[in-house]
Scaffold this motif. Structure first.
Motif, PDB file in Angstrom:
ATOM      1  N   ARG A 227       8.844  -0.987   2.662  1.00 17.82           N
ATOM      2  CA  ARG A 227       8.549   0.447   2.687  1.00 17.82           C
ATOM      3  C   ARG A 227       7.150   0.708   2.119  1.00 17.82           C
ATOM      4  NH1 ARG A 227      12.712   5.400   1.436  1.00 17.82           N
ATOM      5  NH2 ARG A 227      11.173   7.062   1.604  1.00 17.82           N
ATOM      6  N   ALA A 228       6.776  -0.029   1.069  1.00 13.39           N
ATOM      7  CA  ALA A 228       5.430   0.110   0.523  1.00 13.39           C
ATOM      8  C   ALA A 228       4.385  -0.318   1.556  1.00 13.39           C
ATOM      9  CB  ALA A 228       5.297  -0.709  -0.751  1.00 13.39           C
ATOM     10  N   LEU A 229       4.662  -1.415   2.260  1.00 13.96           N
ATOM     11  CA  LEU A 229       3.737  -1.870   3.302  1.00 13.96           C
ATOM     12  C   LEU A 229       3.600  -0.816   4.396  1.00 13.96           C
ATOM     13  CD1 LEU A 229       2.011  -4.247   4.416  1.00 13.96           C
ATOM     14  CD2 LEU A 229       4.068  -4.997   5.630  1.00 13.96           C
ATOM     15  N   ARG A 259       3.193   4.660  -6.507  1.00 10.67           N
ATOM     16  CA  ARG A 259       1.748   4.829  -6.342  1.00 10.67           C
ATOM     17  C   ARG A 259       1.257   3.809  -5.334  1.00 10.67           C
ATOM     18  NH1 ARG A 259      -2.903   6.937  -8.359  1.00 10.67           N
ATOM     19  NH2 ARG A 259      -4.801   5.672  -8.193  1.00 10.67           N
ATOM     20  N   ILE A 260       0.567   4.296  -4.307  1.00  8.45           N
ATOM     21  CA  ILE A 260      -0.083   3.438  -3.322  1.00  8.45           C
ATOM     22  C   ILE A 260      -1.519   3.942  -3.210  1.00  8.45           C
ATOM     23  CG2 ILE A 260      -0.123   2.668  -0.922  1.00  8.45           C
ATOM     24  CD1 ILE A 260       2.923   3.081  -0.916  1.00  8.45           C
ATOM     25  N   ALA A 261      -2.469   3.088  -3.567  1.00  5.23           N
ATOM     26  CA  ALA A 261      -3.855   3.551  -3.642  1.00  5.23           C
ATOM     27  C   ALA A 261      -4.817   2.431  -3.295  1.00  5.23           C
ATOM     28  CB  ALA A 261      -4.152   4.078  -5.048  1.00  5.23           C
ATOM     29  N   GLY A 266      -8.745  -3.731  -0.830  1.00  3.54           N
ATOM     30  CA  GLY A 266      -7.437  -3.474  -0.237  1.00  3.54           C
ATOM     31  C   GLY A 266      -6.717  -2.341  -0.930  1.00  3.54           C
ATOM     32  N   PHE A 267      -5.401  -2.533  -1.105  1.00  2.00           N
ATOM     33  CA  PHE A 267      -4.551  -1.505  -1.670  1.00  2.00           C
ATOM     34  C   PHE A 267      -3.587  -2.134  -2.668  1.00  2.00           C
ATOM     35  CE2 PHE A 267      -5.876  -0.347   2.529  1.00  2.00           C
ATOM     36  CZ  PHE A 267      -6.220   0.991   2.437  1.00  2.00           C
ATOM     37  N   THR A 268      -3.262  -1.411  -3.710  1.00  2.00           N
ATOM     38  CA  THR A 268      -2.206  -1.822  -4.623  1.00  2.00           C
ATOM     39  C   THR A 268      -1.066  -0.825  -4.517  1.00  2.00           C
ATOM     40  OG1 THR A 268      -3.213  -0.615  -6.462  1.00  2.00           O
ATOM     41  CG2 THR A 268      -3.770  -2.952  -6.234  1.00  2.00           C
ATOM     42  N   PHE A 269       0.127  -1.302  -4.837  1.00  2.43           N
ATOM     43  CA  PHE A 269       1.278  -0.406  -4.860  1.00  2.43           C
ATOM     44  C   PHE A 269       2.172  -0.747  -6.044  1.00  2.43           C
ATOM     45  CE2 PHE A 269       2.432  -3.882  -1.940  1.00  2.43           C
ATOM     46  CZ  PHE A 269       3.643  -4.316  -2.461  1.00  2.43           C
ATOM     47  N   ALA A 270       2.916   0.249  -6.482  1.00  4.14           N
ATOM     48  CA  ALA A 270       3.869   0.067  -7.572  1.00  4.14           C
ATOM     49  C   ALA A 270       4.993   1.072  -7.393  1.00  4.14           C
ATOM     50  CB  ALA A 270       3.195   0.255  -8.932  1.00  4.14           C
ATOM     51  N   VAL A 286      -4.113  -6.698   1.137  1.00 10.70           N
ATOM     52  CA  VAL A 286      -5.559  -6.914   1.245  1.00 10.70           C
ATOM     53  C   VAL A 286      -5.897  -7.353   2.666  1.00 10.70           C
ATOM     54  CG1 VAL A 286      -7.553  -8.184   0.384  1.00 10.70           C
ATOM     55  CG2 VAL A 286      -5.694  -7.572  -1.184  1.00 10.70           C
ATOM     56  N   PRO A 287      -6.603  -6.514   3.432  1.00  8.35           N
ATOM     57  CA  PRO A 287      -7.005  -6.913   4.790  1.00  8.35           C
ATOM     58  C   PRO A 287      -7.873  -8.167   4.759  1.00  8.35           C
ATOM     59  CG  PRO A 287      -7.286  -4.557   4.466  1.00  8.35           C
ATOM     60  CD  PRO A 287      -7.001  -5.130   3.116  1.00  8.35           C
ATOM     61  N   LEU A 288      -7.712  -9.012   5.767  1.00  2.00           N
ATOM     62  CA  LEU A 288      -8.506 -10.214   5.890  1.00  2.00           C
ATOM     63  C   LEU A 288      -9.683  -9.960   6.822  1.00  2.00           C
ATOM     64  CD1 LEU A 288      -5.657 -12.865   6.265  1.00  2.00           C
ATOM     65  CD2 LEU A 288      -6.903 -12.244   4.191  1.00  2.00           C
ATOM     66  N   ALA A 289     -10.825 -10.484   6.455  1.00  3.92           N
ATOM     67  CA  ALA A 289     -12.030 -10.257   7.263  1.00  3.92           C
ATOM     68  C   ALA A 289     -11.886 -10.954   8.611  1.00  3.92           C
ATOM     69  CB  ALA A 289     -13.231 -10.801   6.522  1.00  3.92           C
TER      70      ALA A 289
END
Length: 289
Positions: A227-229, A259-261, A266-270, A286-289
């Motif tokens: 769900r966070a993803l 929190r998703i920010a 990339g992004f962190t979530f908790a 974290v998106p990959l290049a």
């Protein structure tokens, strides 16, 4: 030398759990039992079902698309890894294993209707401050090229192997500024079980969860992680690293403050309990290049 076992299809989780339960009664780790089976399980030509994909997308909040979300790929591949854990020579009891963490690298998206192969093995049996932990490594390939790789880490509490745990206690969690809230009703576990096939009794009802030591049913960890993803959404891109560490279980019904920010590249979530301040899960995309 690693032995490759080719299965005729993705096994059913119900039968694997029944086998694991029978083995767990008599098969606790033995003194001197310090090795994992040198075996890999393979299922070839797996394809996703459109109705199954749609049900998953609706449940976790993924957008409608023919691309398979990384969490859905985990659902499809998870039984193959479970088959490794349900072997008689697997040194930890399947019943009671705690899901500690998940690490997924998606190198390219998988599409509905594209056949893929699943390969699973166990690795890195090692001490943990609360017992023994192990990684289940699963790779999903298309035409021989890995598209998705997942590492699920499990803990057998109170099972002590030789050696000293190298992992330290986690850093204290300080609740950040929330960006949302999930309200999970009592049926959340049953709905994810229907989509994932993971009908562990701890997720299904208060009655079955109490029989296994929980005050109420708990949400599947991979439901909350997925769900966070989904909340990160298309910003993750087609290729990314997705990590999650699980802390406290989410009792159902329950509310998860989230929190998703954006953070760095990339992004962190908790997700946490707003009253106690204790975390349920933390992670990153974290998106990959």
């Amino acid at each position: 030398m690693t032995t490759t076992v080719v299965l005729p299809g993705v096994p059913g989780l119900g039968g694997l759990y029944a086998r694991g339960a029978a083995l767990s009664v008599a098969h606790r780790i033995r003194p001197g039992a310090r090795t994992l089976p040198d075996v890999e399980y393979v299922v070839r030509g797996v394809t996703a079902d459109a109705e199954h994909l749609t049900a998953y997308q609706h449940l976790v909040g993924e957008s409608a698309s023919d691309l398979l979300p990384a969490g859905f790929v985990h659902v499809l591949a998870f039984p193959v890894a479970t088959a490794v854990m349900a072997r008689p020579d697997f040194p930890l009891p399947l019943v009671g294993l705690v899901h500690l963490a998940n690490r997924v690298t998606q190198l390219r998206p998988l599409s509905l209707g594209t056949p893929f192969d699943v390969r699973a093995t166990a690795a890195d049996l090692r001490p943990h401050r609360s017992g023994t932990q192990v990684d289940l490594v699963t790779e999903v390939s298309v035409d021989g090229t890995v598209a998705w790789r997942g590492v699920s880490t499990y803990l057998a509490r109170g099972v002590q192997p030789a050696g000293t745990a190298s992992d330290e206690a986690p850093e204290p969690f300080v609740p950040p500024v929330p960006t949302g809230r999930w309200s999970l009703d009592a049926g959340t576990g049953r709905r994810y079980a229907a989509v994932s096939g993971d009908r562990n009794p701890i997720h299904l009802s208060a009655l079955s969860a109490k029989a296994l030591g929980f005050p109420r049913a708990i949400a599947h960890g991979m439901y909350t992680a997925s769900r966070a993803l989904a909340d990160v959404g298309a910003r993750r891109g087609d290729a990314f690293d997705w990590t999650v560490d699980f802390a406290k279980p989410v009792l159902l019904p329950g509310t998860v403050t989230v929190r998703i920010a954006r953070s760095g590249e990339g992004f962190t979530f908790a997700g946490w309990n707003a009253r106690s301040g204790k975390p349920y899960l933390t992670g990153s995309v974290v998106p990959l290049a």
